[in-house]
Motif scaffolding. Structure first.
Motif, mmCIF file in Angstrom:
data_model
loop_
_atom_site.group_PDB
_atom_site.id
_atom_site.type_symbol
_atom_site.label_atom_id
_atom_site.label_comp_id
_atom_site.label_asym_id
_atom_site.label_seq_id
_atom_site.Cartn_x
_atom_site.Cartn_y
_atom_site.Cartn_z
ATOM 1 N N PHE A 289 0.837 -1.194 0.000
ATOM 2 C CA PHE A 289 0.000 0.000 0.000
ATOM 3 C C PHE A 289 0.875 1.248 0.000
ATOM 4 C CE2 PHE A 289 -3.279 -2.674 2.446
ATOM 5 C CZ PHE A 289 -3.924 -3.047 1.281
ATOM 6 N N ASP A 290 0.635 2.135 -0.962
ATOM 7 C CA ASP A 290 1.315 3.417 -1.032
ATOM 8 C C ASP A 290 0.669 4.370 -0.021
ATOM 9 O OD1 ASP A 290 2.969 5.479 -1.892
ATOM 10 O OD2 ASP A 290 2.060 5.666 -3.880
ATOM 11 N N ALA A 291 1.374 5.434 0.295
ATOM 12 C CA ALA A 291 0.896 6.392 1.305
ATOM 13 C C ALA A 291 -0.453 6.996 0.944
ATOM 14 C CB ALA A 291 1.927 7.501 1.501
ATOM 15 N N ASN A 292 -0.679 7.274 -0.340
ATOM 16 C CA ASN A 292 -1.910 7.969 -0.709
ATOM 17 C C ASN A 292 -3.165 7.131 -0.522
ATOM 18 O OD1 ASN A 292 -1.932 6.381 -3.110
ATOM 19 N ND2 ASN A 292 -0.651 7.899 -4.116
ATOM 20 N N VAL A 293 -3.053 5.812 -0.399
ATOM 21 C CA VAL A 293 -4.244 4.997 -0.121
ATOM 22 C C VAL A 293 -4.405 4.741 1.369
ATOM 23 C CG1 VAL A 293 -4.225 3.951 -2.415
ATOM 24 C CG2 VAL A 293 -3.158 2.729 -0.500
ATOM 25 N N LEU A 294 -3.364 5.019 2.139
ATOM 26 C CA LEU A 294 -3.451 4.874 3.594
ATOM 27 C C LEU A 294 -3.806 6.192 4.280
ATOM 28 C CD1 LEU A 294 -0.357 2.566 4.209
ATOM 29 C CD2 LEU A 294 -2.786 1.915 4.203
ATOM 30 N N TYR A 295 -3.830 7.275 3.536
ATOM 31 C CA TYR A 295 -4.131 8.592 4.097
ATOM 32 C C TYR A 295 -5.606 8.771 4.460
ATOM 33 C CZ TYR A 295 -4.511 13.690 4.388
ATOM 34 O OH TYR A 295 -4.778 14.967 4.804
ATOM 35 N N PRO A 296 -6.556 8.483 3.556
ATOM 36 C CA PRO A 296 -7.970 8.687 3.926
ATOM 37 C C PRO A 296 -8.411 7.641 4.960
ATOM 38 C CG PRO A 296 -7.713 8.527 1.528
ATOM 39 C CD PRO A 296 -6.427 8.082 2.151
ATOM 40 N N ASN A 297 -8.969 8.094 6.056
ATOM 41 C CA ASN A 297 -9.328 7.237 7.180
ATOM 42 C C ASN A 297 -10.183 6.037 6.779
ATOM 43 O OD1 ASN A 297 -9.660 6.395 9.891
ATOM 44 N ND2 ASN A 297 -11.579 7.523 9.986
ATOM 45 N N VAL A 298 -11.289 6.272 6.102
ATOM 46 C CA VAL A 298 -12.207 5.166 5.809
ATOM 47 C C VAL A 298 -11.594 4.198 4.792
ATOM 48 C CG1 VAL A 298 -13.545 6.330 3.989
ATOM 49 C CG2 VAL A 298 -14.630 4.566 5.393
ATOM 50 N N LEU A 299 -10.821 4.695 3.846
ATOM 51 C CA LEU A 299 -10.154 3.808 2.884
ATOM 52 C C LEU A 299 -9.094 2.986 3.592
ATOM 53 C CD1 LEU A 299 -9.647 2.737 0.060
ATOM 54 C CD2 LEU A 299 -8.251 4.786 -0.394
ATOM 55 N N ARG A 300 -8.302 3.622 4.441
ATOM 56 C CA ARG A 300 -7.290 2.906 5.227
ATOM 57 C C ARG A 300 -7.965 1.808 6.044
ATOM 58 N NH1 ARG A 300 -5.160 7.046 7.803
ATOM 59 N NH2 ARG A 300 -6.642 6.962 9.522
ATOM 60 N N ASP A 301 -9.080 2.150 6.673
ATOM 61 C CA ASP A 301 -9.820 1.195 7.491
ATOM 62 C C ASP A 301 -10.263 -0.005 6.650
ATOM 63 O OD1 ASP A 301 -11.079 0.112 9.692
ATOM 64 O OD2 ASP A 301 -12.438 1.793 10.013
ATOM 65 N N LEU A 302 -10.812 0.253 5.472
ATOM 66 C CA LEU A 302 -11.259 -0.839 4.604
ATOM 67 C C LEU A 302 -10.085 -1.721 4.182
ATOM 68 C CD1 LEU A 302 -13.578 -2.191 2.987
ATOM 69 C CD2 LEU A 302 -12.913 -0.705 1.076
ATOM 70 N N LEU A 303 -9.004 -1.108 3.721
ATOM 71 C CA LEU A 303 -7.850 -1.887 3.254
ATOM 72 C C LEU A 303 -7.259 -2.729 4.381
ATOM 73 C CD1 LEU A 303 -6.134 0.769 0.962
ATOM 74 C CD2 LEU A 303 -7.537 -1.189 0.240
ATOM 75 N N LEU A 304 -7.178 -2.156 5.574
ATOM 76 C CA LEU A 304 -6.642 -2.913 6.708
ATOM 77 C C LEU A 304 -7.557 -4.065 7.089
ATOM 78 C CD1 LEU A 304 -5.221 -0.094 8.997
ATOM 79 C CD2 LEU A 304 -3.967 -1.671 7.529
ATOM 80 N N ARG A 305 -8.851 -3.841 7.053
ATOM 81 C CA ARG A 305 -9.785 -4.912 7.412
ATOM 82 C C ARG A 305 -9.778 -6.033 6.373
ATOM 83 N NH1 ARG A 305 -12.806 -3.421 11.902
ATOM 84 N NH2 ARG A 305 -12.634 -1.201 12.389
ATOM 85 N N ILE A 306 -9.594 -5.686 5.114
ATOM 86 C CA ILE A 306 -9.447 -6.727 4.082
ATOM 87 C C ILE A 306 -8.182 -7.534 4.363
ATOM 88 C CG2 ILE A 306 -8.983 -7.135 1.636
ATOM 89 C CD1 ILE A 306 -10.877 -4.735 1.036
ATOM 90 N N ALA A 307 -7.098 -6.836 4.713
ATOM 91 C CA ALA A 307 -5.845 -7.533 5.030
ATOM 92 C C ALA A 307 -5.993 -8.392 6.285
ATOM 93 C CB ALA A 307 -4.721 -6.517 5.202
ATOM 94 N N GLN A 308 -6.690 -7.884 7.294
ATOM 95 C CA GLN A 308 -6.878 -8.645 8.530
ATOM 96 C C GLN A 308 -7.651 -9.938 8.295
ATOM 97 O OE1 GLN A 308 -8.799 -5.610 10.836
ATOM 98 N NE2 GLN A 308 -6.911 -5.043 11.891
ATOM 99 N N SER A 309 -8.469 -9.955 7.258
ATOM 100 C CA SER A 309 -9.246 -11.163 6.962
ATOM 101 C C SER A 309 -8.358 -12.304 6.476
ATOM 102 C CB SER A 309 -10.295 -10.852 5.884
ATOM 103 O OG SER A 309 -9.669 -10.747 4.613
ATOM 104 N N GLY A 310 -7.118 -11.981 6.107
ATOM 105 C CA GLY A 310 -6.218 -12.990 5.561
ATOM 106 C C GLY A 310 -6.371 -13.166 4.061
#
Length: 183
Positions: free
Chosen positions: A4-25
């Motif tokens: 993940f590049d910085a620009n997709v981790l900057y917006p809170n809700v997008l960061r939250d979605l991407l992290l939760r997808i990753a947490q799912s394995g």
């Protein structure tokens, strides 16, 4: 494996979605301290109203929430890489070191195929990345959205509000696919 590049981790809700997808394995997500430095430096600059202690806590929680997420040892590769924006070479170097196949970024022009191809890496927007996840296993993305909704209590948030926020972050195709799946 995705980086993940910085620009997709900057917006809170997008960061939250991407992290939760990753947490799912469902995907193994990677980033670097240098990428996080950029995210949180920009948040501090653009949002001086945010509590610095909470930003530090968010960074810590991000690193703790996704197993083996931090890429290290990529620095020697940086000088060998050629990208339109030399400041983005660290992102490609980290992707190579992590053996990531995808860099999720909103700056596709800074990651042209001619530069990434030799490394078997491609760049995708967050919308294309999430849409691909929906096509592979919609349930994982729907559950990630539900988990965001369930985590927001002050004030409470609806699924529709989270989808609206994701759409404002540029996830137009993904949100359209999720909304059509709700019907």
């Amino acid at each position: 494996m995705v980086l993940f590049d910085a620009n997709v981790l900057y917006p809170n809700v997008l960061r939250d979605l991407l992290l939760r997808i990753a947490q799912s394995g469902f995907v193994q997500a990677k980033w670097t301290d240098e990428i996080l430095d950029e995210v949180f430096r920009n948040l501090r600059k653009n949002r001086p109203d945010l509590d610095p202690g909470k930003l530090d806590r968010t960074r810590h929680l991000m690193n703790a929430s996704v197993r083996d997420c931090l890429v290290t040892g990529y620095e020697p590769l940086i000088a060998t890489l050629d990208l339109p924006d030399p400041d983005d070479r660290h992102v490609l170097a980290a992707a190579i070191k992590a053996q990531a196949r995808v860099i999720v970024t909103e700056n596709l022009r800074d990651f042209p195929g001619r530069a990434l191809g030799p490394w078997n890496v491609e760049a995708q927007t967050s919308d294309d990345f999430v849409l691909d996840r929906i096509e592979l296993c919609e349930r994982v993305v729907v559950e990630a959205v539900r988990r965001i909704v369930n985590s927001r209590r002050a004030p409470p948030t609806s699924v529709s509000e989270v989808l609206d926020a994701l759409e404002r972050c540029g996830l137009r195709k993904s949100v359209a696919a999720l909304r059509s799946g709700q019907e």
